[in-house]
Design an enzyme around this catalytic site. Structure first.
Site, PDB file in Angstrom:
ATOM      1  N   MET A 122       0.840  -1.167   0.000  1.00 27.22           N
ATOM      2  CA  MET A 122       0.000   0.000   0.000  1.00 27.22           C
ATOM      3  C   MET A 122       0.896   1.245   0.000  1.00 27.22           C
ATOM      4  O   MET A 122       1.162   1.826   1.044  1.00 27.22           O
ATOM      5  CB  MET A 122      -0.918  -0.017   1.214  1.00 27.22           C
ATOM      6  CG  MET A 122      -1.856   1.148   1.267  1.00 27.22           C
ATOM      7  SD  MET A 122      -3.124   0.984   2.534  1.00 27.22           S
ATOM      8  CE  MET A 122      -2.238   1.499   3.979  1.00 27.22           C
ATOM      9  N   PRO A 123       1.402   1.664  -1.145  1.00 28.89           N
ATOM     10  CA  PRO A 123       2.266   2.843  -1.200  1.00 28.89           C
ATOM     11  C   PRO A 123       1.508   4.131  -0.898  1.00 28.89           C
ATOM     12  O   PRO A 123       0.342   4.280  -1.253  1.00 28.89           O
ATOM     13  CB  PRO A 123       2.759   2.869  -2.643  1.00 28.89           C
ATOM     14  CG  PRO A 123       2.445   1.534  -3.203  1.00 28.89           C
ATOM     15  CD  PRO A 123       1.294   0.995  -2.429  1.00 28.89           C
ATOM     16  N   TYR A 124       2.221   5.028  -0.255  1.00 31.26           N
ATOM     17  CA  TYR A 124       1.711   6.364   0.039  1.00 31.26           C
ATOM     18  C   TYR A 124       2.749   7.352  -0.467  1.00 31.26           C
ATOM     19  O   TYR A 124       3.911   7.306  -0.065  1.00 31.26           O
ATOM     20  CB  TYR A 124       1.510   6.524   1.546  1.00 31.26           C
ATOM     21  CG  TYR A 124       1.220   7.942   1.971  1.00 31.26           C
ATOM     22  CD1 TYR A 124      -0.071   8.444   1.909  1.00 31.26           C
ATOM     23  CD2 TYR A 124       2.240   8.759   2.431  1.00 31.26           C
ATOM     24  CE1 TYR A 124      -0.338   9.754   2.306  1.00 31.26           C
ATOM     25  CE2 TYR A 124       1.978  10.066   2.822  1.00 31.26           C
ATOM     26  CZ  TYR A 124       0.698  10.554   2.759  1.00 31.26           C
ATOM     27  OH  TYR A 124       0.436  11.838   3.145  1.00 31.26           O
TER      28      TYR A 124
END
Length: 67
Positions: A1-3
């Site tokens: 889950m990249p931010y």
């Protein structure tokens, strides 16, 4: 889950430019890391000019010295 957090100075970045930044950052993570676009979050923050500095100077002063 990249931010991904993108900070820019508040100088009139248009909604179209923001959409392109969001797509570009998402595409980069998809292409380089194989991440899913549906779980990639991109946040754009606009920072007031007086809250941004470069090389030990407020950004306005830094830019004035460069010209």
């Amino acid at each position: 889950m990249p931010y991904v957090n993108i900070q820019v100075t508040r100088e009139g970045v248009s909604p179209d430019q923001k959409a392109k930044l969001i797509k570009g950052a998402t595409d980069l993570l998809v292409n380089v890391l194989g991440k899913s676009p549906s779980t990639t979050f991109v946040v754009i923050e606009e920072v007031e000019m007086e809250n941004w500095g470069i090389g030990g100077l407020p950004v306005k002063e830094y830019r004035a010295r460069r010209t």
